[in-house]
Design a protein around this motif. Structure first.
Motif, PDB file in Angstrom:
ATOM      1  N   MET A 113       0.835  -1.186   0.000  1.00  0.00           N
ATOM      2  CA  MET A 113       0.000   0.000   0.000  1.00  0.00           C
ATOM      3  C   MET A 113       0.876   1.243   0.000  1.00  0.00           C
ATOM      4  O   MET A 113       1.904   1.297   0.655  1.00  0.00           O
ATOM      5  CB  MET A 113      -0.883   0.005   1.251  1.00  0.00           C
ATOM      6  CG  MET A 113      -1.804   1.214   1.311  1.00  0.00           C
ATOM      7  SD  MET A 113      -2.884   1.203   2.745  1.00  0.00           S
ATOM      8  CE  MET A 113      -2.094   2.449   3.735  1.00  0.00           C
ATOM      9  N   GLU A 114       0.439   2.223  -0.751  1.00  0.00           N
ATOM     10  CA  GLU A 114       1.126   3.506  -0.715  1.00  0.00           C
ATOM     11  C   GLU A 114       1.072   4.054   0.705  1.00  0.00           C
ATOM     12  O   GLU A 114       0.223   3.691   1.496  1.00  0.00           O
ATOM     13  CB  GLU A 114       0.431   4.502  -1.660  1.00  0.00           C
ATOM     14  CG  GLU A 114       0.760   4.296  -3.112  1.00  0.00           C
ATOM     15  CD  GLU A 114       0.133   5.387  -3.969  1.00  0.00           C
ATOM     16  OE1 GLU A 114       0.166   6.570  -3.570  1.00  0.00           O
ATOM     17  OE2 GLU A 114      -0.380   5.037  -5.028  1.00  0.00           O
ATOM     18  N   GLU A 115       1.971   4.964   1.001  1.00  0.00           N
ATOM     19  CA  GLU A 115       2.016   5.585   2.322  1.00  0.00           C
ATOM     20  C   GLU A 115       0.681   6.220   2.696  1.00  0.00           C
ATOM     21  O   GLU A 115       0.208   6.078   3.815  1.00  0.00           O
ATOM     22  CB  GLU A 115       3.120   6.657   2.334  1.00  0.00           C
ATOM     23  CG  GLU A 115       3.341   7.314   3.653  1.00  0.00           C
ATOM     24  CD  GLU A 115       3.983   6.407   4.684  1.00  0.00           C
ATOM     25  OE1 GLU A 115       3.847   6.719   5.865  1.00  0.00           O
ATOM     26  OE2 GLU A 115       4.604   5.398   4.310  1.00  0.00           O
ATOM     27  N   ARG A 116       0.062   6.918   1.757  1.00  0.00           N
ATOM     28  CA  ARG A 116      -1.184   7.648   2.017  1.00  0.00           C
ATOM     29  C   ARG A 116      -2.139   7.439   0.837  1.00  0.00           C
ATOM     30  O   ARG A 116      -1.768   7.704  -0.303  1.00  0.00           O
ATOM     31  CB  ARG A 116      -0.857   9.130   2.175  1.00  0.00           C
ATOM     32  CG  ARG A 116      -2.065  10.016   2.373  1.00  0.00           C
ATOM     33  CD  ARG A 116      -1.623  11.482   2.402  1.00  0.00           C
ATOM     34  NE  ARG A 116      -2.763  12.367   2.365  1.00  0.00           N
ATOM     35  CZ  ARG A 116      -3.241  13.031   3.412  1.00  0.00           C
ATOM     36  NH1 ARG A 116      -2.651  12.925   4.584  1.00  0.00           N
ATOM     37  NH2 ARG A 116      -4.278  13.820   3.291  1.00  0.00           N
ATOM     38  N   ILE A 117      -3.340   6.968   1.136  1.00  0.00           N
ATOM     39  CA  ILE A 117      -4.368   6.777   0.113  1.00  0.00           C
ATOM     40  C   ILE A 117      -5.522   7.720   0.417  1.00  0.00           C
ATOM     41  O   ILE A 117      -6.020   7.742   1.546  1.00  0.00           O
ATOM     42  CB  ILE A 117      -4.900   5.318   0.106  1.00  0.00           C
ATOM     43  CG1 ILE A 117      -3.785   4.318  -0.171  1.00  0.00           C
ATOM     44  CG2 ILE A 117      -6.054   5.157  -0.881  1.00  0.00           C
ATOM     45  CD1 ILE A 117      -3.266   4.313  -1.581  1.00  0.00           C
ATOM     46  N   GLU A 118      -5.926   8.482  -0.572  1.00  0.00           N
ATOM     47  CA  GLU A 118      -7.045   9.409  -0.421  1.00  0.00           C
ATOM     48  C   GLU A 118      -8.219   8.903  -1.246  1.00  0.00           C
ATOM     49  O   GLU A 118      -8.067   8.581  -2.423  1.00  0.00           O
ATOM     50  CB  GLU A 118      -6.650  10.813  -0.883  1.00  0.00           C
ATOM     51  CG  GLU A 118      -5.558  11.434  -0.043  1.00  0.00           C
ATOM     52  CD  GLU A 118      -5.227  12.865  -0.456  1.00  0.00           C
ATOM     53  OE1 GLU A 118      -5.822  13.387  -1.429  1.00  0.00           O
ATOM     54  OE2 GLU A 118      -4.360  13.474   0.201  1.00  0.00           O
ATOM     55  N   ILE A 119      -9.388   8.839  -0.608  1.00  0.00           N
ATOM     56  CA  ILE A 119     -10.600   8.326  -1.244  1.00  0.00           C
ATOM     57  C   ILE A 119     -11.692   9.379  -1.136  1.00  0.00           C
ATOM     58  O   ILE A 119     -11.919   9.934  -0.061  1.00  0.00           O
ATOM     59  CB  ILE A 119     -11.082   7.031  -0.556  1.00  0.00           C
ATOM     60  CG1 ILE A 119      -9.977   5.977  -0.545  1.00  0.00           C
ATOM     61  CG2 ILE A 119     -12.353   6.499  -1.219  1.00  0.00           C
ATOM     62  CD1 ILE A 119     -10.270   4.794   0.379  1.00  0.00           C
ATOM     63  N   ARG A 120     -12.376   9.646  -2.245  1.00  0.00           N
ATOM     64  CA  ARG A 120     -13.528  10.557  -2.233  1.00  0.00           C
ATOM     65  C   ARG A 120     -14.742   9.775  -2.732  1.00  0.00           C
ATOM     66  O   ARG A 120     -14.724   9.219  -3.824  1.00  0.00           O
ATOM     67  CB  ARG A 120     -13.276  11.763  -3.128  1.00  0.00           C
ATOM     68  CG  ARG A 120     -14.465  12.728  -3.176  1.00  0.00           C
ATOM     69  CD  ARG A 120     -14.121  14.005  -3.915  1.00  0.00           C
ATOM     70  NE  ARG A 120     -13.253  14.821  -3.065  1.00  0.00           N
ATOM     71  CZ  ARG A 120     -12.225  15.539  -3.530  1.00  0.00           C
ATOM     72  NH1 ARG A 120     -11.916  15.539  -4.807  1.00  0.00           N
ATOM     73  NH2 ARG A 120     -11.500  16.267  -2.695  1.00  0.00           N
TER      74      ARG A 120
END
Length: 178
Positions: A1-8
């Motif tokens: 997993m990437e360091e930070r995942i942003e979901i909208r």
């Protein structure tokens, strides 16, 4: 997993996207990750624009807002048009099949999320949980087990079986793409 995942997660009020965001954030925490969830909706509780945002990270979250999401779920044309141009370069857009696809540089995955809820589950109000299943299976941002636990702890009592059925239907929709 990437360091930070942003979901909208975006659509209209009444589609349960805020609950879907809470479930994804809780599932991430159950998986041992950090998560923050925020929400925004128009003055109309139902029918107005609505969005929920989730940031998931394997390390500390230093900024709680979504700026350039890697994952966008759009359940209405208005939501797609509003948010399609503000994506991470490698982001994916998950669209309900009722939405007219327009040009964007991002990968688009179009699935019958609302129709699956209405026809296969028998209740269009569980489209949000179908979407959680799609996102879980497609992105692996949270584990199935954690998502199931989060669903069971957050949905109204007496609707657990219905919501798990919706979740599995969403997972199946995404599995067919593999």
């Amino acid at each position: 997993m990437e360091e930070r995942i942003e979901i909208r997660l975006s659509g209209s009020g009444g589609q349960g996207l805020i609950l879907a965001g809470i479930i994804l954030a809780e599932a991430a925490i159950l998986d041992g990750k950090n998560a923050v969830q925020s929400q925004s909706y128009g003055p109309e509780a139902r029918g107005g624009a609505s969005r929920a945002e989730v940031v998931i990270s394997s390390s500390e979250i230093d900024y709680p807002k979504v700026t350039r999401p890697q994952i966008l779920l759009a359940l209405t044309n208005e939501a797609f048009n509003r948010f399609k141009d503000n994506m991470a370069e490698d982001g994916i857009i998950i669209l309900d099949s009722s939405i007219k696809k327009e040009d964007t540089s991002n990968k688009i995955i179009q699935l019958p999320i609302i129709e699956t809820a209405r026809k296969d589950i028998g209740k269009s109000m569980v489209a949000n949980i179908v979407a959680v299943g799609v996102i879980t299976e497609l992105t692996k941002v949270v584990s199935r087990q954690a998502a199931e636990k989060a669903i069971l702890s957050r949905v109204p009592k007496g609707t657990e079986d219905l919501n798990l059925k919706a979740f599995y239907a969403g997972c199946s929709l995404a599995e067919k793409l593999a």
